[in-house]
Write a protein that holds these residues in place. Structure first.
Motif, PDB file in Angstrom:
ATOM      1  N   PRO A   1     -26.096 -30.085   0.624  1.00  0.00           N
ATOM      2  CA  PRO A   1     -25.230 -28.975   0.194  1.00  0.00           C
ATOM      3  C   PRO A   1     -24.792 -28.093   1.373  1.00  0.00           C
ATOM      4  N   TYR A   2     -25.688 -27.886   2.316  1.00  0.00           N
ATOM      5  CA  TYR A   2     -25.414 -27.078   3.515  1.00  0.00           C
ATOM      6  C   TYR A   2     -24.312 -27.741   4.350  1.00  0.00           C
TER       7      TYR A   2
ATOM      8  N   LYS B   1     -16.161 -35.995   5.412  1.00  0.00           N
ATOM      9  CA  LYS B   1     -15.605 -36.124   4.052  1.00  0.00           C
ATOM     10  C   LYS B   1     -15.322 -34.750   3.444  1.00  0.00           C
ATOM     11  N   ALA B   2     -16.106 -33.750   3.869  1.00  0.00           N
ATOM     12  CA  ALA B   2     -15.902 -32.387   3.351  1.00  0.00           C
ATOM     13  C   ALA B   2     -14.736 -31.685   4.046  1.00  0.00           C
ATOM     14  N   GLY B   3     -14.295 -32.228   5.188  1.00  0.00           N
ATOM     15  CA  GLY B   3     -13.123 -31.637   5.853  1.00  0.00           C
ATOM     16  C   GLY B   3     -13.268 -31.336   7.328  1.00  0.00           C
ATOM     17  N   ALA B   4     -14.471 -31.470   7.904  1.00  0.00           N
ATOM     18  CA  ALA B   4     -14.656 -31.175   9.331  1.00  0.00           C
ATOM     19  C   ALA B   4     -14.019 -32.267  10.182  1.00  0.00           C
ATOM     20  N   GLU B   5     -13.296 -31.865  11.220  1.00  0.00           N
ATOM     21  CA  GLU B   5     -12.628 -32.824  12.102  1.00  0.00           C
ATOM     22  C   GLU B   5     -13.107 -32.705  13.548  1.00  0.00           C
TER      23      GLU B   5
ATOM     24  N   ASP C   1     -28.931 -20.835   5.383  1.00  0.00           N
ATOM     25  CA  ASP C   1     -28.766 -21.044   3.939  1.00  0.00           C
ATOM     26  C   ASP C   1     -27.294 -20.831   3.581  1.00  0.00           C
ATOM     27  N   LEU C   2     -26.929 -21.182   2.365  1.00  0.00           N
ATOM     28  CA  LEU C   2     -25.524 -21.134   1.948  1.00  0.00           C
ATOM     29  C   LEU C   2     -24.962 -19.716   1.960  1.00  0.00           C
TER      30      LEU C   2
END
Length: 332
Positions: A127-128, A160-164, A101-102
């Motif tokens: 959201p996760y 898109k959220a930033g993970a590379e 969970d968050l």
């Protein structure tokens, strides 16, 4: 070949006992794993009161309690997390945990976790995925129960959220997974479709499938283990015991060495065998100087230190410049 990152999945096999969890860390380090992974959740946030257990959980833990009651006993609080992280550092093995969970993502981030393992059940949790992607750290994502379009959607959210740095693990969530359902070739399908590093999270009995996955290019292997698979709890039965975990890791390290460079040439260790195993053109009978070499007076035998039999047709018809005894190497 790059070293495979091996995650020893302790999961909830500590049964809620911190001392058992520490023993699992000890055994994972002893077996040679790169990381030992637990699960971080708050039971009430993970499942509703009406959630039933999976069939394998009913078989391993009984049908009386519901899923909420079962996993409530398996929670790790903040203090226990910190204690296990410290213990991993002492044992020189990386601590990992799957957040469910968050709030658990925030807890693990506060504790300094650097590699994020997304379990199969969270691959459709937008959201996760956004939260983990925003951390811009290394991500390992399991894909049990997913099809290619769901994997693509999850990768899209993460990037898109930033993970590379994302590794995608092929996985089947049935415990234990029947061999005919493993579908190891799907790992290659994922690699070809998304041009990402791939790996395999294994729930089969035994060690041959994860070893095969490494030979097929898996960069990460995850495997459940326990101190004793006769213990009570949902995942013990489909988990390796410590000696089996060690055997799996040793087999994987051997396969890494065995994969080699891909250049086909004699290895250092076999160069000495060329003279012993290969053959040369020799006298099939006594030959006098001036005689013509022909199929009757020549033959091919070991050792391979003379004229190569690949020159057989070139030698036929030439004149012997000296006497040769039977079995003597032919010289021009």
């Amino acid at each position: 070949m790059m070293k495979t990152f091996i995650i020893a999945e302790a999961g909830v096999n500590h049964n809620g006992d911190i001392n058992l969890a520490k023993k699992l860390i000890e055994k994972a380090a002893w077996a040679g794993a790169d990381a030992v992974k637990f699960q971080s959740f708050k039971a009430e946030k993970l499942v509703s009161k009406k959630a039933e257990k999976a069939d394998y959980q009913k078989e391993t833990t009984g049908k009386e309690e519901n899923q909420l009651e079962m996993i409530k006993k398996l929670e790790l609080d903040y203090k226990k997390h910190q204690e296990l992280i410290d213990y991993c550092q002492a044992k020189e093995i990386l601590f990992m945990s799957s957040a469910f969970d968050l709030e658990r993502i925030e807890l693990l981030n506060k504790l300094g976790m650097k590699i994020w393992k997304i379990p199969s059940g969270e691959i459709t949790n937008l959201p996760y995925l956004k939260k983990i992607g925003s951390l811009n750290q290394r991500v390992v994502m399991s894909t049990g129960m997913a099809n290619l379009s769901e994997i693509e959607a999850a990768l899209d959210v993460l990037t898109k959220a930033g993970a590379e740095d994302i590794t995608v693990l092929h996985c089947n969530t049935e415990y234990p997974t029947p061999m005919e359902d493993v579908n190891l070739n799907a790992m290659q399908t994922i690699k070809d479709a998304f041009k990402v590093p791939v790996g395999y999270s294994d729930h089969t009995l035994g060690i041959e499938v994860p070893v095969a996955a490494v030979a097929m290019g898996a960069k990460v292997i995850e495997k459940h283990f326990t101190l004793d698979n006769k213990m009570e709890g949902p995942d013990h039965r489909a988990s390796l015991e410590p000696k089996e975990l060690k055997s799996m890791i040793e087999a994987i390290r051997n396969i890494e060495k065995a994969m080699g460079s891909g250049i086909k040439k004699p290895s250092k260790s076999e160069l000495k065998n060329k003279a012993v195993a290969r053959k040369s053109i020799v006298a099939g009978e006594d030959i006098k100087a001036g005689e013509v070499f022909n199929k009757e007076n020549l033959t091919i035998k070991r050792p391979g230190i003379g004229i190569s039999p690949m020159r057989w047709e070139e030698i036929l018809g030439k004149i012997a410049k000296k006497d040769f005894k039977k079995d003597e190497l032919i010289k021009l």
